[in-house]
Enzyme design. Sequence first.
Site, PDB file in Angstrom:
ATOM      1  N   ARG A 158      60.371 -27.573 -44.887  1.00 23.98           N
ATOM      2  CA  ARG A 158      60.357 -26.551 -43.830  1.00 23.98           C
ATOM      3  C   ARG A 158      59.472 -27.004 -42.672  1.00 23.98           C
ATOM      4  O   ARG A 158      59.834 -26.849 -41.502  1.00 23.98           O
ATOM      5  CB  ARG A 158      59.862 -25.215 -44.371  1.00 23.98           C
ATOM      6  CG  ARG A 158      60.767 -24.615 -45.415  1.00 23.98           C
ATOM      7  CD  ARG A 158      61.981 -23.952 -44.794  1.00 23.98           C
ATOM      8  NE  ARG A 158      62.797 -23.324 -45.824  1.00 23.98           N
ATOM      9  CZ  ARG A 158      64.063 -23.609 -46.038  1.00 23.98           C
ATOM     10  NH1 ARG A 158      64.691 -24.502 -45.296  1.00 23.98           N
ATOM     11  NH2 ARG A 158      64.732 -22.997 -46.981  1.00 23.98           N
ATOM     12  N   CYS A 192      63.150 -25.135 -55.440  1.00 29.28           N
ATOM     13  CA  CYS A 192      62.156 -25.863 -56.228  1.00 29.28           C
ATOM     14  C   CYS A 192      62.246 -25.428 -57.679  1.00 29.28           C
ATOM     15  O   CYS A 192      62.450 -24.250 -57.967  1.00 29.28           O
ATOM     16  CB  CYS A 192      60.741 -25.571 -55.728  1.00 29.28           C
ATOM     17  SG  CYS A 192      60.405 -26.133 -54.065  1.00 29.28           S
ATOM     18  N   GLU A 232      60.433 -29.945 -63.552  1.00 27.20           N
ATOM     19  CA  GLU A 232      61.073 -30.989 -64.357  1.00 27.20           C
ATOM     20  C   GLU A 232      60.761 -30.731 -65.838  1.00 27.20           C
ATOM     21  O   GLU A 232      59.727 -30.153 -66.174  1.00 27.20           O
ATOM     22  CB  GLU A 232      60.514 -32.354 -63.927  1.00 27.20           C
ATOM     23  CG  GLU A 232      61.265 -33.538 -64.439  1.00 27.20           C
ATOM     24  CD  GLU A 232      62.627 -33.729 -63.800  1.00 27.20           C
ATOM     25  OE1 GLU A 232      63.524 -34.233 -64.497  1.00 27.20           O
ATOM     26  OE2 GLU A 232      62.807 -33.383 -62.619  1.00 27.20           O
ATOM     27  N   ARG A 238      60.775 -35.027 -57.354  1.00 28.29           N
ATOM     28  CA  ARG A 238      62.133 -35.546 -57.263  1.00 28.29           C
ATOM     29  C   ARG A 238      62.945 -34.654 -56.330  1.00 28.29           C
ATOM     30  O   ARG A 238      62.609 -33.490 -56.134  1.00 28.29           O
ATOM     31  CB  ARG A 238      62.791 -35.568 -58.642  1.00 28.29           C
ATOM     32  CG  ARG A 238      62.195 -36.572 -59.612  1.00 28.29           C
ATOM     33  CD  ARG A 238      62.841 -36.426 -60.994  1.00 28.29           C
ATOM     34  NE  ARG A 238      62.442 -37.456 -61.917  1.00 28.29           N
ATOM     35  CZ  ARG A 238      61.368 -37.411 -62.702  1.00 28.29           C
ATOM     36  NH1 ARG A 238      60.560 -36.368 -62.656  1.00 28.29           N
ATOM     37  NH2 ARG A 238      61.088 -38.402 -63.527  1.00 28.29           N
ATOM     38  N   ARG A 252      63.571 -46.359 -61.660  1.00 28.48           N
ATOM     39  CA  ARG A 252      64.907 -46.921 -61.383  1.00 28.48           C
ATOM     40  C   ARG A 252      64.787 -48.364 -60.925  1.00 28.48           C
ATOM     41  O   ARG A 252      65.035 -48.711 -59.775  1.00 28.48           O
ATOM     42  CB  ARG A 252      65.608 -46.074 -60.296  1.00 28.48           C
ATOM     43  CG  ARG A 252      66.002 -44.686 -60.720  1.00 28.48           C
ATOM     44  CD  ARG A 252      67.043 -44.650 -61.851  1.00 28.48           C
ATOM     45  NE  ARG A 252      68.233 -45.432 -61.597  1.00 28.48           N
ATOM     46  CZ  ARG A 252      69.349 -44.958 -61.073  1.00 28.48           C
ATOM     47  NH1 ARG A 252      69.437 -43.695 -60.718  1.00 28.48           N
ATOM     48  NH2 ARG A 252      70.382 -45.741 -60.900  1.00 28.48           N
TER      49      ARG A 252
END
Length: 120
Positions: free
Chosen positions: A63, A74, A77, A89, A115
């Site tokens: 924002r 939001c 995890e 993430r 990754r």
Amino acid sequence: MSVRAVRGAIQVEANERDEILQGTSELVAEVLHRNRIDPDDLISIVFTATPDLTAEFPAYAARQMGLTDVPLLCTTEIAVPGSMPRVLRLMAHVETPLTRADIRHVYLRGAAALRTDLPQ
């Protein structure tokens, strides 16, 4: 124009408001830059934070960047034992001419270890 999902993550140093805001801003900016995404082409962004990050909502950083008309969400995890701490993430849904193979997912700082198969 296709709808694509772009993933990204960043590890922040601490559960501090400024760390979360700065890390989120860095991540969002890099996702937009690497994929040549105009903010008008954003459909939505889902942010997740590991359970140890509670000092601020990641969406607030978006924002502050001017993404005031993009739906943002939001969530927390999953707390998998032994998983990397302090990770933000995102998954952004975008309209883009890029093919799925051309999308550049972004993993920054310590999150790059998540990754190792992707070019940095």
